[in-house]
Design a protein around this motif. Sequence first.
Motif, mmCIF file in Angstrom:
data_model
loop_
_atom_site.group_PDB
_atom_site.id
_atom_site.type_symbol
_atom_site.label_atom_id
_atom_site.label_comp_id
_atom_site.label_asym_id
_atom_site.label_seq_id
_atom_site.Cartn_x
_atom_site.Cartn_y
_atom_site.Cartn_z
ATOM 1 N N LEU A 79 72.697 13.534 -54.367
ATOM 2 C CA LEU A 79 72.420 12.061 -54.092
ATOM 3 C C LEU A 79 73.793 11.336 -53.837
ATOM 4 O O LEU A 79 74.665 11.667 -54.623
ATOM 5 N N VAL A 80 73.606 10.784 -52.497
ATOM 6 C CA VAL A 80 74.901 10.275 -52.211
ATOM 7 C C VAL A 80 74.542 8.745 -51.919
ATOM 8 O O VAL A 80 73.453 8.712 -51.092
ATOM 9 N N THR A 81 75.345 7.745 -52.443
ATOM 10 C CA THR A 81 74.793 6.149 -52.246
ATOM 11 C C THR A 81 76.248 5.680 -51.194
ATOM 12 O O THR A 81 77.355 6.046 -51.283
ATOM 13 N N ILE A 82 75.602 5.021 -50.119
ATOM 14 C CA ILE A 82 76.734 4.596 -49.116
ATOM 15 C C ILE A 82 76.711 2.814 -49.701
ATOM 16 O O ILE A 82 75.810 2.389 -49.222
ATOM 17 N N PRO A 83 77.966 2.440 -50.077
ATOM 18 C CA PRO A 83 78.277 1.117 -50.093
ATOM 19 C C PRO A 83 77.963 0.325 -48.854
ATOM 20 O O PRO A 83 78.257 0.663 -47.906
ATOM 21 N N GLY A 84 77.162 -0.755 -49.251
ATOM 22 C CA GLY A 84 76.767 -1.904 -48.099
ATOM 23 C C GLY A 84 75.648 -1.525 -47.162
ATOM 24 O O GLY A 84 75.132 -2.439 -46.394
ATOM 25 N N LEU A 85 75.347 -0.171 -47.082
ATOM 26 C CA LEU A 85 74.088 0.280 -46.274
ATOM 27 C C LEU A 85 72.790 -0.414 -46.933
ATOM 28 O O LEU A 85 72.467 -0.313 -48.181
ATOM 29 N N GLY A 86 71.913 -1.025 -45.976
ATOM 30 C CA GLY A 86 70.566 -1.377 -46.568
ATOM 31 C C GLY A 86 69.365 -0.140 -45.933
ATOM 32 O O GLY A 86 70.051 1.039 -46.303
ATOM 33 N N HIS A 87 68.614 -0.605 -45.452
ATOM 34 C CA HIS A 87 67.504 0.500 -45.120
ATOM 35 C C HIS A 87 67.640 1.032 -43.844
ATOM 36 O O HIS A 87 67.777 2.273 -43.603
ATOM 37 N N ALA A 88 67.989 0.378 -42.771
ATOM 38 C CA ALA A 88 67.975 0.518 -41.284
ATOM 39 C C ALA A 88 69.297 1.316 -41.190
ATOM 40 O O ALA A 88 70.319 1.099 -41.897
ATOM 41 N N LEU A 89 69.124 2.156 -40.112
ATOM 42 C CA LEU A 89 70.421 2.859 -39.647
ATOM 43 C C LEU A 89 71.006 2.509 -38.252
ATOM 44 O O LEU A 89 71.774 2.935 -37.772
ATOM 45 N N ALA A 90 70.392 1.268 -37.717
ATOM 46 C CA ALA A 90 70.577 0.927 -36.294
ATOM 47 C C ALA A 90 70.432 -0.561 -36.099
ATOM 48 O O ALA A 90 69.478 -1.179 -37.283
ATOM 49 N N GLU A 91 70.650 -1.342 -35.408
ATOM 50 C CA GLU A 91 70.409 -2.661 -35.229
ATOM 51 C C GLU A 91 69.037 -2.979 -34.611
ATOM 52 O O GLU A 91 68.467 -1.745 -33.847
ATOM 53 N N GLU A 92 68.303 -3.957 -34.857
ATOM 54 C CA GLU A 92 67.304 -4.313 -33.972
ATOM 55 C C GLU A 92 67.437 -4.420 -32.417
ATOM 56 O O GLU A 92 68.491 -4.821 -31.945
ATOM 57 N N PRO A 93 66.424 -4.009 -31.760
ATOM 58 C CA PRO A 93 64.933 -3.556 -31.994
ATOM 59 C C PRO A 93 64.724 -2.049 -32.601
ATOM 60 O O PRO A 93 63.760 -1.692 -32.836
ATOM 61 N N GLY A 94 65.971 -1.413 -32.155
ATOM 62 C CA GLY A 94 65.969 0.118 -32.741
ATOM 63 C C GLY A 94 65.133 1.029 -31.832
ATOM 64 O O GLY A 94 64.475 1.987 -32.270
ATOM 65 N N LEU A 95 64.488 0.809 -30.663
ATOM 66 C CA LEU A 95 63.688 1.405 -30.060
ATOM 67 C C LEU A 95 64.583 2.377 -28.828
ATOM 68 O O LEU A 95 64.098 3.346 -28.548
ATOM 69 N N GLU A 96 65.577 1.920 -28.452
ATOM 70 C CA GLU A 96 66.441 2.639 -27.418
ATOM 71 C C GLU A 96 67.629 3.230 -27.967
ATOM 72 O O GLU A 96 68.146 2.664 -29.151
ATOM 73 N N ALA A 97 68.397 4.210 -27.403
ATOM 74 C CA ALA A 97 69.672 4.456 -27.755
ATOM 75 C C ALA A 97 70.424 3.372 -27.687
ATOM 76 O O ALA A 97 70.642 2.742 -26.797
ATOM 77 N N ALA A 98 71.224 3.357 -28.828
ATOM 78 C CA ALA A 98 72.210 2.207 -28.889
ATOM 79 C C ALA A 98 73.781 2.522 -29.624
ATOM 80 O O ALA A 98 73.656 3.697 -30.344
ATOM 81 N N PRO A 99 74.767 2.043 -29.534
ATOM 82 C CA PRO A 99 75.978 2.360 -30.086
ATOM 83 C C PRO A 99 75.939 2.729 -31.682
ATOM 84 O O PRO A 99 75.072 1.852 -32.439
ATOM 85 N N GLN A 100 76.416 3.636 -32.197
ATOM 86 C CA GLN A 100 76.355 3.947 -33.681
ATOM 87 C C GLN A 100 76.983 2.920 -34.774
ATOM 88 O O GLN A 100 78.096 2.487 -33.955
#
Length: 260
Positions: A222-243
């Motif tokens: 189990l690894v915890t990432i400081p500052g990370l919420g639930h999402a892994l990308a910016e909204e709207p999150g449907l298309e490929a976007a910068p990491q």
Amino acid sequence: MTLTGTAAGVPYVALPPETPNAHSPLLVAWHLLDPPRSEEAMAAALPLHGLNAWRVYLGLPLTGARSLPGGPDELMKLVMEDAVLNLFEPLTRQAAEEFPAALAELRTQLGTDGPLSLLGGSIGSMTALRVLTGSGLAIDRVALVSPAVQLFELVEANSRRFGMPYTWSDASRAAAERLDFVARAGEIDRPLLMVVGEEDEKDAFRDPSARLWAALPATASLVTIPGLGHALAEEPGLEAAPQTAHAAQVDAILTDWLSR
């Protein structure tokens, strides 16, 4: 090079290994319902370029190319009527049931019989765990990001968050029992990694992940990432976007663990 296609009717995006051969490992991933909420967006958020394996990102039922005719509005209506029986249970069940046929076709299309690992984000975690515990397939290891591992706790937390109590029925309670992987920890017999955001919702995601980790053998991480919420990308999150910076951290952890 990015490949797109369908396997047994399931849409996918595939990224090839640096040195592909007939025995190249195969990692199959399912996206979140939060960003990234499509196979294209998931591949961009967690491309795992340092992993010398096929990385295949599958589209979930009821999303993307397989969205309902009425689009997000129709899906939201069904969710409001019964989030468990109209979304969580059927989505994960269909994704798990269609996977063996999709896998067989993927192996033919990509030309590899190498070892299989699974990756899931949020609701994709439940899909990966349903496949692990119910498919009978040979699976090397499983990685979960922003894991959803106890449906009852997830639904109850959402009820409190939105001020809309969910009315449990016999059918929805039975579904929640099937999707309680803390209670089913004894069925998880492969090395498991969970990557959890420090800012993710405690009751819905962080605490259940900690309970699952505690119930598993020492091969689990189990690894915890400081500052990370639930999402892994910016909204709207449907298309490929910068990491994003947080996704890059998750990407590095996954790449290291899956490469072992």
